[in-house]
Design a protein around this motif. Structure first.
Motif, short mmCIF file in Angstrom:
data_model
loop_
_atom_site.label_atom_id
_atom_site.label_comp_id
_atom_site.label_asym_id
_atom_site.label_seq_id
_atom_site.Cartn_x
_atom_site.Cartn_y
_atom_site.Cartn_z
N PHE A 174 0.84 -1.20 0.00
CA PHE A 174 0.00 0.00 0.00
C PHE A 174 0.87 1.24 0.00
CE2 PHE A 174 0.94 -0.72 4.41
CZ PHE A 174 1.11 0.54 4.94
N ALA A 175 0.25 2.36 -0.33
CA ALA A 175 0.90 3.66 -0.26
C ALA A 175 -0.11 4.66 0.25
CB ALA A 175 1.41 4.10 -1.63
N LEU A 176 0.33 5.56 1.10
CA LEU A 176 -0.50 6.66 1.56
C LEU A 176 -0.13 7.88 0.74
CD1 LEU A 176 0.03 6.04 5.36
CD2 LEU A 176 -2.01 5.48 4.04
N ALA A 177 -1.06 8.80 0.58
CA ALA A 177 -0.75 10.02 -0.19
C ALA A 177 -1.14 11.25 0.61
CB ALA A 177 -1.48 10.02 -1.52
N HIS A 178 -0.29 12.24 0.52
CA HIS A 178 -0.56 13.56 1.10
C HIS A 178 -0.56 14.53 -0.07
CE1 HIS A 178 -0.44 16.82 4.07
NE2 HIS A 178 0.33 17.44 3.18
N ASN A 179 -1.74 15.04 -0.43
CA ASN A 179 -1.83 15.99 -1.53
C ASN A 179 -1.65 17.40 -1.01
OD1 ASN A 179 -2.59 13.68 -2.98
ND2 ASN A 179 -3.94 14.86 -4.29
N VAL A 180 -1.02 18.23 -1.82
CA VAL A 180 -0.81 19.63 -1.48
C VAL A 180 -1.57 20.50 -2.48
CG1 VAL A 180 1.39 19.24 -0.32
CG2 VAL A 180 1.36 19.68 -2.78
N ARG A 181 -1.82 21.75 -2.10
CA ARG A 181 -2.63 22.64 -2.93
C ARG A 181 -1.88 23.17 -4.15
NH1 ARG A 181 -7.24 23.98 -0.03
NH2 ARG A 181 -7.03 23.72 2.21
N ASP A 182 -0.55 23.30 -4.07
CA ASP A 182 0.23 23.90 -5.15
C ASP A 182 1.41 23.02 -5.52
OD1 ASP A 182 -1.16 26.50 -5.33
OD2 ASP A 182 -0.41 26.77 -3.29
N ARG A 183 1.71 22.99 -6.81
CA ARG A 183 2.84 22.21 -7.33
C ARG A 183 4.14 22.55 -6.60
NH1 ARG A 183 4.55 20.07 -12.71
NH2 ARG A 183 6.82 20.22 -12.70
N ASP A 184 4.34 23.84 -6.30
CA ASP A 184 5.61 24.27 -5.70
C ASP A 184 5.75 23.87 -4.23
OD1 ASP A 184 3.82 26.08 -4.61
OD2 ASP A 184 4.85 27.86 -5.35
N GLN A 185 4.77 23.17 -3.68
CA GLN A 185 4.87 22.67 -2.31
C GLN A 185 5.45 21.25 -2.25
OE1 GLN A 185 0.64 23.32 -1.39
NE2 GLN A 185 1.30 24.69 0.26
N VAL A 186 5.48 20.54 -3.38
CA VAL A 186 5.91 19.14 -3.39
C VAL A 186 7.39 19.00 -3.01
CG1 VAL A 186 6.24 17.08 -4.84
CG2 VAL A 186 4.12 18.41 -5.01
N VAL A 187 8.27 19.69 -3.71
CA VAL A 187 9.72 19.54 -3.48
C VAL A 187 10.13 19.94 -2.07
CG1 VAL A 187 12.00 20.34 -4.23
CG2 VAL A 187 10.29 19.67 -5.93
N PRO A 188 9.66 21.11 -1.54
CA PRO A 188 10.06 21.46 -0.17
C PRO A 188 9.56 20.46 0.88
CG PRO A 188 9.19 23.39 -1.29
CD PRO A 188 8.94 22.21 -2.19
N LEU A 189 8.35 19.93 0.69
CA LEU A 189 7.83 18.97 1.66
C LEU A 189 8.65 17.67 1.62
CD1 LEU A 189 5.93 18.04 3.85
CD2 LEU A 189 4.21 17.54 2.07
#
Length: 140
Positions: free
Chosen positions: A69-84
């Motif tokens: 399985f995999a869990l997912a945490h979605n973010v509101r903006d593309r530019d939040q993926v790399v820093p997280l």
């Protein structure tokens, strides 16, 4: 914001799994392909993904069995993926897949927690997040 956007279950056979969820629970798929089915739940999305395809997407060879399985945490903006993903790896996570654009759209990467549980960190413009942090499966 504390939220889980998607829970992904690795399954052996998509038709068998589909029958279980559609005939057993009475759920209606929001979207499906030959590899994955998405079900809109109450505030999150459940996906059933053929295990080999899920393992390939995470770039893991140790999950080639049903039950993965995999869990997912979605973010509101593309530019939040790399820093997280950077914060998660700095806090002891293991980068499984660097952020990139999957064939189905959006932007995502995978990080394993210290116990090897996979987390997809994702932004998908077709999956809006409301003011309460609830993700909604939507196809544009």
């Amino acid at each position: 914001m504390q939220q889980i956007a998607v829970i992904t279950l690795g399954i052996a056979e998509l038709p068998r799994s589909r029958r279980f969820y559609t005939e057993g629970f009475g759920w209606t798929p929001a979207f499906e392909t030959d590899e994955v089915i998405f079900y809109q739940m109450n505030g999150f999305v459940l996906s059933t993904w053929r295990t080999a395809a899920l393992a390939s997407d995470m770039m893991r060879t140790d999950l080639m069995r049903p039950g993965a399985f995999a869990l997912a945490h979605n973010v509101r903006d593309r530019d939040q993926v790399v820093p997280l993903i950077g914060r998660l790896t700095a806090a002891g996570g293991n980068l499984l897949r660097a952020p990139d654009e999957p064939p189905h759209g959006g932007f995502r990467g995978y990080v394993a927690d210290p116990d090897a549980h996979a987390w997809e960190i994702a932004w998908n413009p077709a999956w809006p997040i409301d003011e309460n942090g609830h993700v909604k499966f939507a196809v544009s």
